[in-house]
Write an enzyme that holds these catalytic residues in place. Structure first.
Site, mmCIF file in Angstrom:
data_model
loop_
_atom_site.group_PDB
_atom_site.id
_atom_site.type_symbol
_atom_site.label_atom_id
_atom_site.label_comp_id
_atom_site.label_asym_id
_atom_site.label_seq_id
_atom_site.Cartn_x
_atom_site.Cartn_y
_atom_site.Cartn_z
ATOM 1 N N GLU A 247 -7.132 26.153 20.739
ATOM 2 C CA GLU A 247 -7.753 24.987 21.378
ATOM 3 C C GLU A 247 -7.528 24.963 22.886
ATOM 4 O O GLU A 247 -6.898 24.041 23.430
ATOM 5 C CB GLU A 247 -7.216 23.692 20.762
ATOM 6 C CG GLU A 247 -7.698 23.453 19.354
ATOM 7 C CD GLU A 247 -7.373 22.045 18.849
ATOM 8 O OE1 GLU A 247 -6.536 21.361 19.455
ATOM 9 O OE2 GLU A 247 -7.981 21.640 17.838
ATOM 10 N N GLU B 149 -9.856 24.109 11.500
ATOM 11 C CA GLU B 149 -8.922 23.016 11.203
ATOM 12 C C GLU B 149 -9.704 21.767 10.852
ATOM 13 O O GLU B 149 -10.729 21.476 11.476
ATOM 14 C CB GLU B 149 -8.091 22.645 12.439
ATOM 15 C CG GLU B 149 -7.049 23.613 12.879
ATOM 16 C CD GLU B 149 -6.320 23.106 14.132
ATOM 17 O OE1 GLU B 149 -6.268 21.880 14.362
ATOM 18 O OE2 GLU B 149 -5.824 23.946 14.886
ATOM 19 N N PHE C 257 4.002 13.154 10.862
ATOM 20 C CA PHE C 257 3.195 12.226 10.053
ATOM 21 C C PHE C 257 1.721 12.609 9.982
ATOM 22 O O PHE C 257 0.885 11.815 9.574
ATOM 23 C CB PHE C 257 3.412 10.787 10.543
ATOM 24 C CG PHE C 257 4.841 10.366 10.310
ATOM 25 C CD1 PHE C 257 5.286 10.084 9.025
ATOM 26 C CD2 PHE C 257 5.754 10.344 11.358
ATOM 27 C CE1 PHE C 257 6.615 9.761 8.787
ATOM 28 C CE2 PHE C 257 7.078 10.023 11.130
ATOM 29 C CZ PHE C 257 7.522 9.736 9.838
HETATM 30 C C1 GAL Z 1 -5.175 20.458 16.775
HETATM 31 C C2 GAL Z 1 -4.212 21.604 16.985
HETATM 32 C C3 GAL Z 1 -3.219 21.721 15.864
HETATM 33 C C4 GAL Z 1 -2.686 20.379 15.485
HETATM 34 C C5 GAL Z 1 -3.842 19.502 15.092
HETATM 35 C C6 GAL Z 1 -3.433 18.132 14.633
HETATM 36 O O1 GAL Z 1 -5.577 19.934 17.985
HETATM 37 O O2 GAL Z 1 -4.877 22.813 17.140
HETATM 38 O O3 GAL Z 1 -2.169 22.573 16.266
HETATM 39 O O4 GAL Z 1 -2.006 19.841 16.563
HETATM 40 O O5 GAL Z 1 -4.677 19.336 16.188
HETATM 41 O O6 GAL Z 1 -4.548 17.333 14.329
#
Ligand code: GAL
Length: 714
Positions: A176, A335, A385
């Site tokens: 990111e 993600e 959390f």
């Molecule tokens: C993204 C990030 C992850 C984690 C996630 C939490 O921005 O790539 O490492 O932090 O958010 O929602």
């Protein structure tokens, strides 16, 4: 026919290409194909004693890929030049033997403390010139040559060690980009910005001309005098052209860092595809991702849901753009969350069915990989959390049961060869453009309330509501194959963009131009002779002012239109129309009279060549746009689709067609299926038993329900 992905003409880059060919990571299955399923896995944040349990439960859940090492630099390079890869060797081996592929990170997103101690000059500076302290993540300057050396050397080390590892199937470069270090105002950044301006403009006179620096004595005599737009005082107004160029530069500086990392890996390990996770959702525009999409082997995205009633629609809208950036090739959901995140002011959880429904919705929009942040919920640290696939409460949980159920469903879709199929295009394209999103944020506009992305989302949802799902496409895409192109507050239109639009309409296309579109060119300069100068020939209108309303004491806060709609922000004061243009809707009523807009054109239509250009001169909320689409603009919509409370998408692959039906509403909705074999039904109940040739089989699609069917294409 060459697929657009492999055709350089279809580059989405700002400089016009070339685009890298599409490459997709193989699974560790016999033929390497199937739906990818898994998430970020951080074994280094846990004692090794839990690894066997992790692998056992991953296998139970159907996980076949994990991203490893994203934040592991400090555990890999313990001290400068002192490496420990033993733990990574062990976990990759354990995963691989269980059939779980590894998307290996370059581990460069978060640097170890020893590096910051030794080289504090790699830390970024904020807009006030204050150093950003280490201790969180991404505390580095994209333009620091020192940081780059360290990062690239780690990339090379990893590529040397794991380039031939059969279980490592893809490279997850950094993470990111720009989440924490999107803007840097350090001297390194300043010098890089100066060189960027030199490349873009060639001469200092061209910079002065583009930025209109004669205003407020802002002339610069040499590139060395150029500054990033640092804090100039609380109420100070920044030159909007300089600000827009700084946004472009910041996207480019991080992209340049990405391509350097990618190239360092690729020089040693050319065979495995590289990606980096984008952050496309309609509430942010960190990078010019259309530009970035040319540089990855496959597009991947992180998407976190927007709580509330727009949850699913927002997801679909964001995904539509991701699919367009992927030029309809499958893309990777790198993600999303099984339930709540922990970084919003209000972190709502997902309710029954939403975990599976969201994941399947991403597949319906073209994803061939469904991944979560993260596998095991953290026990400590900033993300304790944040939900995960394996919650604090363990495997005997609803979330884990849903994760396992999703694994089975994705397997089914993979076995049926949904993976590899491509999302069918709509006939309507809604344009999104990073330049316009950034330009709308300037505080120097007639109103500070513009949001291009939100307007795209409103139009997208309005099309869904009217039963004709649209696609979201970048301005630089080839949208000439669409029947209708919508431009919601595309503030920035270059002369080349205007020409493309004119050609498109002359050849028979229809454009719908929203208020605040085409007001400035790519240099943030207004065209003279009447608004919106960039598009006024096409639209056949000439406007002199913008009427801005809001909460002004004693003034009307809305303006009504003759078709019953209301405008609450912006009305373009259109004073004349060309002979070919006609008024479809006017402003009307007491509020319009008070603003001296009564009877003035609010919505117009202009015939150009074989096509038509509409102008919507004011903002409207979603129900009013839906009424417009069903009323004045109804000839543009074919109709006849499924109930608008159901999102229907189609993916085509080989000789099969896969139809996805997703309930958008909170109530059960009737679904009639005239054809196709049901491949997957989630939260669905059959209604009655009889089947008739004309109306087909009937089902009740419950809240969060999804049906996928397959038909053989004759
Ligand atoms: C993204 C990030 C992850 C984690 C996630 C939490 O921005 O790539 O490492 O932090 O958010 O929602």
């Amino acid at each position: 026919m060459t697929h657009p992905y492999n055709n350089p003409v279809h580059s989405l880059g700002r400089d016009g290409g070339p685009r890298r060919p599409f490459r997709w990571p193989a699974l560790l299955t016999a033929d390497g194909r199937g739906m990818t399923y898994g998430g970020d896995y951080n074994p280094d944040q846990w004692p090794e004693s839990v690894w066997d349990e992790d692998v056992r439960l991953m296998t139970e859940a159907g996980v076949n890929t994990v991203s490893v090492g994203i934040f592991s630099w400090a555990k890999l390079e313990i001290r400068e030049g002192e490496f420990d890869f033993a733990w990574l060797d062990r976990i990759i081996d354990k995963l691989g033997r269980a059939g779980i592929a590894v998307d290996l990170a370059t581990a460069t997103a978060s640097a170890p403390m020893w590096l910051y101690e030794k080289h504090p000059e790699v830390l970024p500076k904020d807009i006030d010139g204050v150093v950003i302290n280490p201790g969180s993540r991404q505390s580095w300057r994209a333009t620091s040559p020192i940081f780059r050396d360290y990062a690239l050397s780690l990339c090379r080390r990893l590529a040397q060690r794991y380039g031939d590892n059969p279980y490592v199937t893809a490279w997850h470069v950094n993470n990111e980009y720009g989440w924490n270090n999107r803007f840097d105002y350090s001297d390194d950044a300043m010098r890089a910005f100066q060189r960027w301006c030199e490349r873009r403009y060639g001469t200092i006179d061209a910079v002065n001309d583009a930025w209109g620096t004669a205003f407020w004595s802002q002339q610069v005599r040499a590139f060395e005098e150029i500054r990033p737009p640092r804090h100039m005082g609380d109420d100070a107004m920044v030159n909007p052209a300089q600000q827009l160029d700084f946004e472009r530069f910041s996207s480019d500086a991080l992209k340049d860092f990405f391509t350097a990392e990618r190239d360092a890996v690729e020089a040693i390990c050319p065979d495995k595809p590289c990606t980096t996770n984008f952050m496309i959702s309609t509430d942010q525009c960190a990078m010019d991702y259309a530009d970035w999409s040319d540089e990855v082997d496959f597009v991947s995205n992180d998407h976190y849901f927007t709580p509330g009633e727009s949850h699913l629609d927002e997801l679909l809208c964001s995904d539509s753009l991701v699919d367009a950036l992927s030029l309809r090739k499958p893309w990777y959901l790198m993600e999303h969350s099984t339930s709540a995140v922990q970084w919003k002011p209000v972190n709502t959880r997902k309710r029954s069915g939403e975990l599976v429904r969201d994941a399947l919705a991403h597949v319906a929009m073209g994803a061939d990989a469904v991944n979560f942040f993260q596998w095991r919920q953290s026990r400590s640290g900033a993300e304790t959390f944040h939900s995960a696939m394996l919650p604090h409460a363990g495997e005997d949980t609803q979330v884990f049961r849903d994760v396992c159920e999703l694994g089975k469903l994705l397997r089914k879709l993979g076995d049926a060869k949904v993976s590899g199929s491509e999302l069918q295009e709509s006939r309507v394209a809604i344009v999104f453009d990073a330049d316009s999103e950034w330009a709308c944020e300037s505080r120097t506009l007639p109103t500070t309330k513009l949001s291009h992305w939100h307007d795209v989302r409103t139009w997208y949802r309005a099309f869904l509501d009217s039963g004709t799902p649209a696609d979201v496409v970048p301005l630089r895409a080839d949208w000439s194959g669409y029947a209708v192109v919508v431009l919601p507050s595309v503030l920035v239109c270059s002369p080349a963009d205007s020409k493309r639009l004119e050609r498109f309409v002359a050849d028979g296309g229809t454009v719908i131009v929203g208020f605040a579109s085409g007001v400035v060119d790519e240099r943030y300069q207004v065209g003279l002779g009447g608004y919106p100068a960039q598009l006024s020939d096409l639209l056949g209108i000439r406007a002199e002012e913008f009427n801005i309303v809001g909460t002004v004491p004693g003034e009307p806060e809305t303006v009504r239109l003759s078709n019953g709609a209301s405008s609450r922000l912006w009305q373009t004061v259109v004073r004349s129309l060309s002979a070919s243009a006609k008024t479809l809707v006017t402003y009307e009523g007491a509020e319009a009279a008070e603003w001296e807009l009564d009877g003035m054109a609010a919505i117009t239509s202009n015939r150009v060549g074989k096509g038509r250009a509409y102008y919507i001169g004011c903002d409207m909320d979603r129900p009013d746009i839906v009424r417009l689409l069903r009323g004045e603009l109804s000839p543009l919509l074919p109709g006849g689709g499924v109930d608008s409370r159901i999102m229907h998408t189609t993916r085509i692959g080989g000789d099969a067609r896969f139809d996805f039906y997703i309930n958008r509403s909170r109530d059960a909705v009737d679904l009639r299926l005239a054809r196709g074999e049901i491949l997957l039904d989630y939260r669905v109940e059959p209604v009655g038993t009889e089947e008739s040739a004309d109306s087909g089989r009937r089902y009740s699609l419950l809240r969060n329900g999804v049906v996928v069917t397959r038909c053989v294409i004759e």
